[in-house]
Design a protein around this motif. Sequence first.
Motif, PDB file in Angstrom:
ATOM      1  N   LYS A 172       0.673  -0.934  -0.106  1.00 40.34           N
ATOM      2  CA  LYS A 172      -0.361  -0.307  -0.053  1.00 40.34           C
ATOM      3  C   LYS A 172       1.127   1.030   0.228  1.00 40.34           C
ATOM      4  N   LYS A 180     -13.813   0.031   8.965  1.00 40.88           N
ATOM      5  CA  LYS A 180     -13.047   0.015   9.573  1.00 40.88           C
ATOM      6  C   LYS A 180     -12.765   0.745  10.006  1.00 40.88           C
ATOM      7  N   GLU A 210      -6.301   3.700   1.179  1.00 38.98           N
ATOM      8  CA  GLU A 210      -7.396   3.099   1.102  1.00 38.98           C
ATOM      9  C   GLU A 210      -7.519   3.041  -0.050  1.00 38.98           C
ATOM     10  N   MET A 223      -5.657   3.898   9.289  1.00 39.79           N
ATOM     11  CA  MET A 223      -6.925   4.005   9.051  1.00 39.79           C
ATOM     12  C   MET A 223      -7.139   4.641  11.023  1.00 39.79           C
ATOM     13  N   ARG A 278     -14.667  -4.764  -0.687  1.00 37.58           N
ATOM     14  CA  ARG A 278     -13.257  -3.314  -0.050  1.00 37.58           C
ATOM     15  C   ARG A 278     -13.596  -1.928  -0.056  1.00 37.58           C
ATOM     16  N   TRP A 307     -10.733  11.774   0.784  1.00 37.69           N
ATOM     17  CA  TRP A 307     -10.395  10.067  -0.176  1.00 37.69           C
ATOM     18  C   TRP A 307      -9.387  10.378  -1.838  1.00 37.69           C
ATOM     19  N   VAL A 317     -13.614  -0.320   4.332  1.00 40.30           N
ATOM     20  CA  VAL A 317     -12.640   0.275   4.563  1.00 40.30           C
ATOM     21  C   VAL A 317     -14.216   1.494   5.670  1.00 40.30           C
ATOM     22  N   ALA A 350      -6.093   9.772   2.696  1.00 35.86           N
ATOM     23  CA  ALA A 350      -6.080   8.288   3.554  1.00 35.86           C
ATOM     24  C   ALA A 350      -5.135   7.093   2.277  1.00 35.86           C
TER      25      ALA A 350
END
Length: 548
Positions: free
Chosen positions: A236, A326, A308, A288, A319, A338, A323, A306
Amino acid sequence: MTATAAQTAPATDLDWWRGGVIYQIYPRSYQDTSGDGIGDLNGITARLPYVASLGVDAIWISPFFTSPMKDFGYDVSDYRDVDPMFGTLADFDRLVDTAHRLGIRVMIDLVLSHTSDQHPWFQESRASRSNPKSDWYVWADAKPDGTAPNNWLSIFGGGGWQWDVRRQQYYYHAFLTSQPDLNFHCPEVQDELLDVTRFWLDRGVDGFRLDTINFYMHDKELRDNPALPPERRNAKIAPAVNPYNHQEHLYSKNQPENLLFLKRFRELLDEYPGAAAVGEVGDAQFGMELLGEYTRDGHGVQMCYAFEFLAGDPLTAQRVAEVFDKMQAVAPDGWACWAFSNHDVTRHVTRWGLDAQGARCYAALIMALRGSVCLYQGEELGLSEARVAYEDLQDPYGIEFWPEFQGRDGCRTPMVWEPSNVNGGFSDVKPWLPVASEHLGNSVAAQETREDALLHHYRAVVALRIGSEVLRKGDQLDTQAHGDMLTFTREWQGERIFCAFNLGGEVCTTHMPEGEWQFIEGVGGMDPRKGTGGISLGPWQYTLLRAA
């Protein structure tokens, strides 16, 4: 320009950042006006009417400070000046003034965790162990056998410590050896960096994107990072071929003292009404959780950037639901910013293998999610990742790990404004990176004349978000995946919008919440099937429905 310049900024909603849309500009690649093949501040200013046409709240400009450019501006040698390749402070002042007159806020990229090794601070620090800036960087003695103080690694590959013959000590660098880390445990360092922040606020900027916000503090005891089990490794933050993924970075970053500095930073920011900051959280395991800590209770930054949705994994309905589940569990009050693409990752059209319909669907999706939004230049054109030949590479990251990882140049190639020449209207001379020939057909001029162009779709979905308090600020409830179908509800002060996205190649059908719903015009998708309480969407279709 003085502190009063900040008062000319758009001043309607001081919480504009909450749900706001920010457009990232990589200045080297936006518009060249000086004829050297490199974009500049005047080029950005010239293109601001185009940016305004997108309807975004703000621009984020990647670093333009004085720099030797070994990491293309993320190695700063003077925080209070503009590198000559980009222009002058006067050029920057004109940019801010023009942006404000067009209703656009200006955010700049502050790189506080490290400097260039050519910065005067480091030159003084390395001169001796007793000078006034001797502890401004992370220095440590060698182990008795002469090896590095601990096992910390560089995110650019290899060890994170470099021997300095002047001080006969190692200095730590989380990135390139030419990017020594500042010592945030030194109060004078914090004070100086806050003074830098004030310098730009007084110059009229409306906020900051804070690079590598969780890298500021290191463990004072310099303890070794533990190994990361193979099953917990992911790419990531760093590519899979990078040994950086083999450690759990418990001590080289993510330190609790970071929150104390961020509190000081936020107190300064709050002196300038409407100023906001987004922090880049670079962590593959705890991103996160850190987002929640760093945006909590007004003691940190307003939002965190983020990763993610920047990872290589396909962004499936499951997915997205995971996210948000979480985030609800570990950061329920946190505020994300985002992004699907940026200057560090493969463009998402290529990363996820999207066709035109898929690109439209994901553009609408990011505008519907709870959080703020960052769009990356060229994303609105549907630009794919460019293939850059090895001999044309500029990125040290790509050169280091070629060919398994080809670096970040493919997402940094110049913006394409018109299709009539090989440089796409970016420059009259050979650009610093080649313009991808396949991009020319997607240029701004080419799309402006096509009613069905992706560019117009981006304008439409940005306008939908900007004009909707519920999409900007509302809660996001009941996020679920039903196969490829993603559904959730946004709620704000009694208003509800039901959102459904088919993130796959087959027709999907699912149930809807009870009640009467009205189709929101101009978004696309299909009407709910009448009388069935269900909704059916074809491949890459979506619909947003407002409660009647």
